[in-house]
Motif scaffolding. Structure first.
Motif, PDB file in Angstrom:
ATOM      1  N   PRO A   1       0.796  -1.239   0.000  1.00  0.00           N
ATOM      2  CA  PRO A   1       0.000   0.000   0.000  1.00  0.00           C
ATOM      3  C   PRO A   1       0.822   1.280   0.000  1.00  0.00           C
ATOM      4  O   PRO A   1       0.313   2.331  -0.418  1.00  0.00           O
ATOM      5  N   SER A   2       2.077   1.227   0.455  1.00  0.00           N
ATOM      6  CA  SER A   2       2.880   2.455   0.502  1.00  0.00           C
ATOM      7  C   SER A   2       3.572   2.762  -0.820  1.00  0.00           C
ATOM      8  O   SER A   2       4.252   3.780  -0.936  1.00  0.00           O
ATOM      9  N   VAL A   3       3.389   1.895  -1.832  1.00  0.00           N
ATOM     10  CA  VAL A   3       4.087   2.054  -3.105  1.00  0.00           C
ATOM     11  C   VAL A   3       3.093   2.419  -4.197  1.00  0.00           C
ATOM     12  O   VAL A   3       2.169   1.660  -4.488  1.00  0.00           O
ATOM     13  N   ALA A   4       3.294   3.586  -4.803  1.00  0.00           N
ATOM     14  CA  ALA A   4       2.446   4.007  -5.925  1.00  0.00           C
ATOM     15  C   ALA A   4       2.983   3.485  -7.254  1.00  0.00           C
ATOM     16  O   ALA A   4       2.233   3.319  -8.214  1.00  0.00           O
ATOM     17  N   GLY A   5       4.263   3.224  -7.315  1.00  0.00           N
ATOM     18  CA  GLY A   5       4.862   2.691  -8.534  1.00  0.00           C
ATOM     19  C   GLY A   5       6.250   2.168  -8.243  1.00  0.00           C
ATOM     20  O   GLY A   5       6.922   2.634  -7.309  1.00  0.00           O
ATOM     21  N   ALA A   6       6.690   1.180  -9.017  1.00  0.00           N
ATOM     22  CA  ALA A   6       8.008   0.576  -8.796  1.00  0.00           C
ATOM     23  C   ALA A   6       8.637   0.179 -10.126  1.00  0.00           C
ATOM     24  O   ALA A   6       7.942  -0.315 -11.028  1.00  0.00           O
ATOM     25  N   VAL A   7       9.923   0.402 -10.234  1.00  0.00           N
ATOM     26  CA  VAL A   7      10.714  -0.018 -11.384  1.00  0.00           C
ATOM     27  C   VAL A   7      11.981  -0.678 -10.845  1.00  0.00           C
ATOM     28  O   VAL A   7      12.614  -0.149  -9.925  1.00  0.00           O
ATOM     29  N   VAL A   8      12.339  -1.828 -11.399  1.00  0.00           N
ATOM     30  CA  VAL A   8      13.542  -2.533 -10.980  1.00  0.00           C
ATOM     31  C   VAL A   8      14.531  -2.539 -12.140  1.00  0.00           C
ATOM     32  O   VAL A   8      14.176  -2.900 -13.268  1.00  0.00           O
TER      33      VAL A   8
END
Length: 607
Positions: free
Chosen positions: A432-439
């Motif tokens: 829930p604390s992540v609006a978007g992620a890129v690895v």
């Protein structure tokens, strides 16, 4: 491309039947060893037959899938032979995998029974759990006879399912590759073209049961009368212990990733193998030169799980000074470099690598749409043949050897394991604390490290420790980013996509710098402070405090060896790399170092 050798006629038997035939020829020869335990060929096949009979009594047979959860031991080949002998298919389940990942694999594969050992039975995620015989070696039969008498025929057929091997999936869930017996036999025996094993060979097995090259290092020796020496978990983690095992076991063949080879060299291994096989990741020319100098023959090998373990092999030569090709196809394998319209590109031109031949598997278990996307009819071969689209970019050299040039997608190799970055990104975004992620994979020397870029959700407080705990629920250790970097606004390309190349270097990790302010870390004592400096020198990332986790920061076995060397240089004591790997936090490792310092000081104090 021509084959390494002409394609032989593959036996129309299951691999377990080929091992049983070898047991008839050499019943008393040592088949498998691990630590103080060993099984002769007769004992191995008898143990597999007994376990297969117990599976059959439970209703397991063709059309069923059995989870195999067995660690590095003599029981591992017993378990695999048992499932194959029952006519069922096996799905390897690594006991170190997160529980949720295990449960997904079991549900997706349809496995309702787990075959394991007593020491791991509590970790099984199926209701039906069958443990193998007690740790004592099986007794010989009172009346000697052919090893296959008890189960001379098998319910399995050559086109029956042999195993399902799970790999990382771009949708956020691992996907299972379905492999039949015909492919398994071809995938194992084809490597004989490079290795040419014989009864005098000892093959050291270091590969995890959840990584399909283990099938070659367990079964190729066993169908040729060789001995398999299985390294223990601690020996695999400790370069010096593995170096000693190579010498003490009389090993002549070793198959390993570049990471393991570097770990051995770092531990002072001087060579002596008849055959060295290196695969799973890109082989650097500098490492290739060291293997050539230490072994009678050394090979760079390549192949996706979807084409059954290995597809090509290249014998290393001093000419591989700048790039190391993956070589020519193994028997019953074809390789094509094609353009976007399935046309063959010119020699030396870049294209996508497609693999055909007898190793092309059924496809993805329960994923017909994905199978149709990646497996197509072979326009270059006989009717009924198929090609697999690897996603690897490459070019064909004038001498017929294949060179790899990266990926056409966001897939990478981490310590030999294939990783879809999309699977990591999708799971991180579930928090829930992540609006978007890129690895993003970043090359640190010869190591690939994952950096997670996170855009926090403004409505939820963000803490890296919580995100790491969330990642560990589903992702295996090698898929958890070592560093997280906070990004408030994504850089964009002119087309509106996230510009991965414009993402900042991972200098300001979330654990060490938030909102532009850095926090000084106070260590408990001088020992922990010295160890923290060693960690930072090896890992190249800031530490948040005593609970910093070696693996969460991207550490692996070779770096554990480097930490051990750093400790010896700074504090003058030696600690076990394997014990350090089993104690992943800074506080736990500091306790081990303090104990080693006390042990070193005790004899002096008593004099």
């Amino acid at each position: 491309m021509s084959d390494v050798i002409s394609t032989p006629p593959w036996p129309r038997h299951g691999l377990h039947e080929l091992v049983a035939e070898q047991a008839n020829r050499t019943p008393d020869r040592v088949a498998v060893r691990c630590g103080a335990r060993s099984l002769s060929y007769r004992e191995l096949v008898d143990a597999g037959d007994r376990a297969a009979a117990r599976l059959t009594e439970r209703g397991v047979g063709p059309g069923h899938v059995v989870a195999v959860m067995v660690d590095r031991s003599v029981e591992l080949p017993v378990a695999l032979l048992a499932v194959l002998g029952s006519g069922a298919a096996f799905v390897p389940v690594d006991p170190a995998y997160p529980r949720e990942r295990q449960e997904h694999m079991l549900h997706d594969s349809g496995a309702s029974t787990t075959l394991t050992v007593d020491r791991l039975a509590g970790r099984a995620a199926t209701a039906d759990v069958l443990t193998l015989d007690s740790p004592e070696p099986p007794c010989r039969s009172a009346v000697p006879g052919p090893a296959q008498d008890s189960r001379s025929t098998s319910a399995a057929t050559t086109d029956g399912l042999a195993y399902i091997m799970y790999t990382s999936g771009s949708t956020g869930r691992p996907k299972g590759v379905a492999v039949d017996h015909r492919c398994l036999v071809k995938g194992v025996l084809a490597m004989g073209a490079a290795v040419r094993p014989g009864p005098g060979d000892v093959w050291l097995s270091v590969t995890s049961a959840s990584f399909d090259p283990v099938l070659v290092e367990l079964f190729l020796p066993l169908v040729h009368g060789s001995t398999v020496e299985v390294a223990t978990e601690q020996q695999v983690l400790d370069g010096e212990a593995l170096r000693d095992l190579l010498t003490d076991s009389g090993a002549t063949i070793l198959q390993a990733t570049p990471l393991t080879w570097r770990m051995l060299l770092d531990a002072g291994w001087t060579g002596g193998l008849r055959v060295a096989l290196c695969g799973g990741e890109t082989l650097a020319p500098s490492l290739a030169a060291k293997l050539i100098a230490r072994c009678e023959s050394a090979w760079n090998i390549y192949g996706p799980t979807e084409t059954t373990v290995w597809s090509t092999a290249h014998r290393l030569t001093p000419a591989d000074r700048h790039t190391v090709p993956v070589g020519r196809p193994l028997p019953d394998t074809t390789v094509h470099v094609l353009d976007g319209q399935m046309g063959v590109v010119a020699v030396g031109e870049r294209g996508e690598v497609w693999v055909g031949g007898g190793g092309v598997t059924r496809g993805y278990h329960g994923r017909p749409e994905l199978t149709d996307e990646c497996f197509v009819a072979d326009p270059f071969g006989p009717a009924g043949g198929r090609l697999y689209r690897t996603g690897d970019l490459g070019r064909m050299r004038a001498d017929g050897a294949l060179e790899l040039l990266g990926r056409a997608d966001h897939q990478v190799k981490i310590r030999g394991h294939r990783v879809e970055l999309g699977e990591i990104e999708n799971w991180l975004q579930e928090h829930p604390s992540v609006a978007g992620a890129v690895v993003v994979p970043r090359l640190d020397g010869t190591e690939v490290r994952l950096t997670g870029y996170v855009r926090p959700d403004p409505d939820h407080p963000f803490e890296e420790s919580q995100l790491r705990a969330h990642a560990a629920v589903r992702l295996p250790r090698h898929m958890v980013p070592g560093v997280f970097v906070r990004v408030d606004v994504w850089p964009r390309t002119p087309s509106g996509k996230i510009d991965r190349r414009a993402l900042p270097e991972p200098g300001a990790a979330l654990s060490g710098e938030v909102d532009g302010t850095s926090e000084a870390v106070c260590w408990d004592d001088a020992t922990m402070g010295a160890l923290a400096e060693v960690w930072q020198n090896v890992l190249g990332v800031p530490l948040s405090g005593p609970e910093a986790n070696f693996f969460a920061l991207g550490g692996h076995s070779l770096q554990a060896m480097q930490v051990v060397k750093g400790i010896r240089a700074r504090l003058g004591v030696r600690v076990s790399a394997a014990r350090m790997m089993q104690s992943p936090t800074l506080a736990e490792q500091a306790a081990l170092v303090r104990a080693a310092v006390s042990a070193e000081a005790a004899p002096t104090a008593n004099q």
